[in-house]
Design a protein around this motif. Sequence first.
Motif, PDB file in Angstrom:
ATOM      1  N   GLY A 122     -11.041  -8.439   4.118  1.00  0.00           N
ATOM      2  CA  GLY A 122      -9.829  -7.670   4.365  1.00  0.00           C
ATOM      3  C   GLY A 122      -8.557  -8.484   4.322  1.00  0.00           C
ATOM      4  O   GLY A 122      -7.465  -7.953   4.519  1.00  0.00           O
ATOM      5  N   SER A 123      -8.678  -9.793   4.029  1.00  0.00           N
ATOM      6  CA  SER A 123      -7.466 -10.613   4.022  1.00  0.00           C
ATOM      7  C   SER A 123      -6.676 -10.472   2.721  1.00  0.00           C
ATOM      8  O   SER A 123      -5.574 -10.993   2.605  1.00  0.00           O
ATOM      9  N   GLY A 124      -7.231  -9.762   1.745  1.00  0.00           N
ATOM     10  CA  GLY A 124      -6.485  -9.524   0.514  1.00  0.00           C
ATOM     11  C   GLY A 124      -6.942 -10.345  -0.676  1.00  0.00           C
ATOM     12  O   GLY A 124      -6.250 -10.417  -1.694  1.00  0.00           O
ATOM     13  N   LYS A 125      -8.120 -10.948  -0.592  1.00  0.00           N
ATOM     14  CA  LYS A 125      -8.614 -11.795  -1.681  1.00  0.00           C
ATOM     15  C   LYS A 125      -8.851 -10.990  -2.960  1.00  0.00           C
ATOM     16  O   LYS A 125      -8.416 -11.369  -4.038  1.00  0.00           O
ATOM     17  N   SER A 126      -9.547  -9.870  -2.801  1.00  0.00           N
ATOM     18  CA  SER A 126      -9.833  -9.064  -3.988  1.00  0.00           C
ATOM     19  C   SER A 126      -8.559  -8.517  -4.611  1.00  0.00           C
ATOM     20  O   SER A 126      -8.406  -8.501  -5.836  1.00  0.00           O
ATOM     21  N   MET A 127      -7.634  -8.085  -3.774  1.00  0.00           N
ATOM     22  CA  MET A 127      -6.382  -7.546  -4.303  1.00  0.00           C
ATOM     23  C   MET A 127      -5.605  -8.627  -5.054  1.00  0.00           C
ATOM     24  O   MET A 127      -4.962  -8.347  -6.060  1.00  0.00           O
ATOM     25  N   LEU A 147       0.854  -1.178   0.000  1.00  0.00           N
ATOM     26  CA  LEU A 147       0.000   0.000   0.000  1.00  0.00           C
ATOM     27  C   LEU A 147       0.894   1.232   0.000  1.00  0.00           C
ATOM     28  O   LEU A 147       1.643   1.470   0.938  1.00  0.00           O
ATOM     29  N   VAL A 205      -0.422  -5.588   1.613  1.00  0.00           N
ATOM     30  CA  VAL A 205      -1.769  -6.157   1.614  1.00  0.00           C
ATOM     31  C   VAL A 205      -1.736  -7.591   1.063  1.00  0.00           C
ATOM     32  O   VAL A 205      -2.612  -8.390   1.347  1.00  0.00           O
ATOM     33  N   PRO A 256      -5.843  -0.964  -7.607  1.00  0.00           N
ATOM     34  CA  PRO A 256      -6.037   0.484  -7.488  1.00  0.00           C
ATOM     35  C   PRO A 256      -4.688   1.185  -7.422  1.00  0.00           C
ATOM     36  O   PRO A 256      -3.690   0.576  -7.041  1.00  0.00           O
ATOM     37  N   PRO A 285      -2.948  -4.263   7.409  1.00  0.00           N
ATOM     38  CA  PRO A 285      -1.720  -4.404   6.635  1.00  0.00           C
ATOM     39  C   PRO A 285      -0.593  -3.602   7.284  1.00  0.00           C
ATOM     40  O   PRO A 285      -0.797  -2.467   7.687  1.00  0.00           O
TER      41      PRO A 285
HETATM   42  N1  ADP Z   1      -8.465   0.975  -3.106  1.00  0.00           N
HETATM   43  C1  ADP Z   1      -7.759   0.664  -2.014  1.00  0.00           C
HETATM   44  N2  ADP Z   1      -6.868   1.536  -1.521  1.00  0.00           N
HETATM   45  C2  ADP Z   1      -6.164   1.254  -0.412  1.00  0.00           C
HETATM   46  N3  ADP Z   1      -6.254   0.109   0.263  1.00  0.00           N
HETATM   47  C3  ADP Z   1      -7.110  -0.812  -0.163  1.00  0.00           C
HETATM   48  C4  ADP Z   1      -7.914  -0.593  -1.336  1.00  0.00           C
HETATM   49  N4  ADP Z   1      -8.684  -1.681  -1.526  1.00  0.00           N
HETATM   50  C5  ADP Z   1      -8.384  -2.537  -0.530  1.00  0.00           C
HETATM   51  N5  ADP Z   1      -7.430  -2.030   0.290  1.00  0.00           N
HETATM   52  C6  ADP Z   1      -6.840  -2.697   1.471  1.00  0.00           C
HETATM   53  O1  ADP Z   1      -6.278  -3.908   1.052  1.00  0.00           O
HETATM   54  C7  ADP Z   1      -6.508  -4.914   1.999  1.00  0.00           C
HETATM   55  C8  ADP Z   1      -7.086  -6.144   1.328  1.00  0.00           C
HETATM   56  O2  ADP Z   1      -8.350  -5.820   0.821  1.00  0.00           O
HETATM   57  P1  ADP Z   1      -9.195  -6.812  -0.089  1.00  0.00           P
HETATM   58  O3  ADP Z   1      -8.296  -7.500  -1.044  1.00  0.00           O
HETATM   59  O4  ADP Z   1     -10.307  -6.012  -0.672  1.00  0.00           O
HETATM   60  O5  ADP Z   1      -9.771  -7.845   0.960  1.00  0.00           O
HETATM   61  P2  ADP Z   1     -10.893  -8.961   0.726  1.00  0.00           P
HETATM   62  O6  ADP Z   1     -11.270  -8.959  -0.715  1.00  0.00           O
HETATM   63  O7  ADP Z   1     -10.250 -10.218   1.180  1.00  0.00           O
HETATM   64  O8  ADP Z   1     -12.024  -8.575   1.608  1.00  0.00           O
HETATM   65  C9  ADP Z   1      -7.438  -4.339   3.041  1.00  0.00           C
HETATM   66  O9  ADP Z   1      -6.697  -4.078   4.199  1.00  0.00           O
HETATM   67  C10 ADP Z   1      -7.929  -3.049   2.455  1.00  0.00           C
HETATM   68  O10 ADP Z   1      -8.036  -2.073   3.446  1.00  0.00           O
END
Ligand code: ADP
Lengths: 329, 323
Positions: free
Chosen positions: B44-49, B14, B23, B59, B279
């Motif tokens: 919040g575990s980072g799945k989407s990222m 981040l 993250v 992002p 994170p």
């Molecule tokens: N656009 C963003 N900008 C900054 N931090 C982000 C953004 N999106 C997600 N995060 C951070 O990245 C971490 C992982 O998020 P995410 O992958 O969305 O989790 P999950 O999909 O497992 O719920 C989280 O701590 C979140 O706060």
Amino acid sequence: MSSNALRIGRFVARRLVQAVPILVGIAVINFLFVNMAPGDAADVLAGEAGAASPEFMADLRERYGLDQPMYVRFLVYLGKMMTFDLGYSFRFSRPVTELLLAHLWPTLLLMVTAILFAFIMGIVMGVIAARNVNRWPDYLISTGALIAYATPVFWLGLMMIVLFSVNMGILPSSGMETIGAGYTGWRRAADIGQHLIMPALVLGMYLTAFEVRLMRASMLEVGEQDFVTTARSKGLGENAIAYRHVLRNAMLPLVTMLGLQIGAMLGGSVLVETVFAWPGLGRLAYTAVFQRDINLLLGLLFMCSLMVIITNIVTEVAYRLIDPRISME
Amino acid sequence: MNAILDIKGLRACLRGRSENAYVIDGLDLTVQEGEVVALVGESGSGKSMTAFSILQLLPPAIHITDGTILLGGHDVMKMDVRTLRQVRGTQASIVFQEPMTSLNPLMTVERQIAEMLLIHGKATRRTAPGKVIELLELVRMPDAKRRAKQYPHNLSGGLRQRAMIALALACEPRLLIADEPTTALDVTIQQQILKLLLDLRDRLGMAILLITHDLGVVAEMADRVAVMYAGRIVEHGPVVELLEAPRHPYTHGLLSCLPAEHADPDERLTEIPGLPPQPGSIRQGCPFAPRCPRSDAICTEVEPAMTSDGASHYKCHHPWTAP
Ligand SMILES: Nc1ncnc2c1ncn2[C@@H]1O[C@H](COP(=O)(O)OP(=O)(O)O)[C@@H](O)[C@H]1O
Ligand code: SF4
Ligand SMILES: [Mg+2]
């Protein structure tokens, strides 16, 4: 397609009907405000003539119905207004409707030019700034917009006259066309265009600055929305994303704000038309106020209300054409 | 079998915070051709990222610092912009979590899907509309011809997600990434969408990376499961082994707080005491240690390495024993 045109037609008709009570309300307010000021047209006419006998004054008042009680004058005014008979202007010795129509086109030309300029510049500059966010084109545009936003309109008008008319002599400083030149056709259009540049720029400056800032913010905000990530995940390039997906969504607040800014612009046109001797409604209003030409003033206020209502309908239709989520119903 | 996706040692940081705000922190993950892999973990575990990083859609605030992401054998991080654009949608595509916001509100469903076909040369302007209808019928969109001409706001959440899946499948990707595709939908619709995804996998043979926090879904859908915590995979293995004999205390915790009859879908996996770490907050040791009932001194000192035991793989000093 034609069913679409029909839907728009019905929408506009409905909005116009809804506007009637508003117009009557505006007429009431207009009338009360104007009549609350001390003195009437007879005082002004008499005052300008130097001295007048009480008989002459009484005669004037009777001739123009100024001796009637206020509610009678109002009912008469309202009844006539419905048929667009806005009375007679003492100062110009012409019917008000005729005066208004004669001065309407210059003002419309000026305002539409200013608005189009503001809208197009707003989009172009806003998009350039947003796509270069925190790089020099953005700083340049944002700073420029801020300065334009903070510049007083009359000062800008005078400075432009000094620079472009007096010093450089490339633009005419007043009027709408060269008097006595007798131009026709394209030559005349070009002449009017040349006269139009400065007043339109000055009138549109504030709105332009406003729209640039709004467009920049809107582009940045829309650019972060989920569907933009979807567009990117499809394999679209950044240009296609910006122009096909972000731009149209980002324009929506601009269209809304445009409808709201028209009223402010009418006020601005009084100033600009006076500075540039532009023969429009604004300058007419200026004259009417200072000469207590009540009928003309009432007609002008009525006309402005009508213009604001119509622009609002136009923006509403435009908004609905861009955004399918808002229905015409 | 060949891996369609092979992530090794991925770390994503981040930007703008302290330099260790990772993250994603040393993530390894593979998906074989045609396989359904579930990626589970708390919010919040980072799945989407992780999902976003596969197609380089992170992002702007987050950037990848280490690791490789092989998609169809090629490293997406070494691709130039053109290649990357070409890969998006054809090698892998994503179905996002929020059907309400992930389609452009000002474009018809048809145009949004046709756009995808056109840029990848899968259709011409003339053939695209027909192809869009076919795709919508493939995802069992009722009344596909009429729906194609409609805007997203005319569609319910479930139908939008079907449109989204049709879009994702338009260019026949070899990997479909579904990021909590049913979280925003109600229960009956959830079941329909999941069934549809499995069905499509059987018909089209693509691999699916299914991101979810619903272990009930995992049991029905997945071939393999990877459990994610604090930006890393803490346990992975075949679905039966992992669900019946979890080795990692975190997986164990997730499973034991699963309602017997998972009737209430709103009940999220929040029953493990404590919260997942922010994170950057973990300096050393096992990231689960503060919440772990089995932790001891070594856990807070040394981060456990991935250990393999038969089909199970876990990162833990004191795993639950295999039965
Ligand atoms: N656009 C963003 N900008 C900054 N931090 C982000 C953004 N999106 C997600 N995060 C951070 O990245 C971490 C992982 O998020 P995410 O992958 O969305 O989790 P999950 O999909 O497992 O719920 C989280 O701590 C979140 O706060
Ligand atoms: S390593 Fe220790 S703290 Fe981490 S999960 Fe295993 S037992 Fe718990
Ligand atoms: Mg997520």
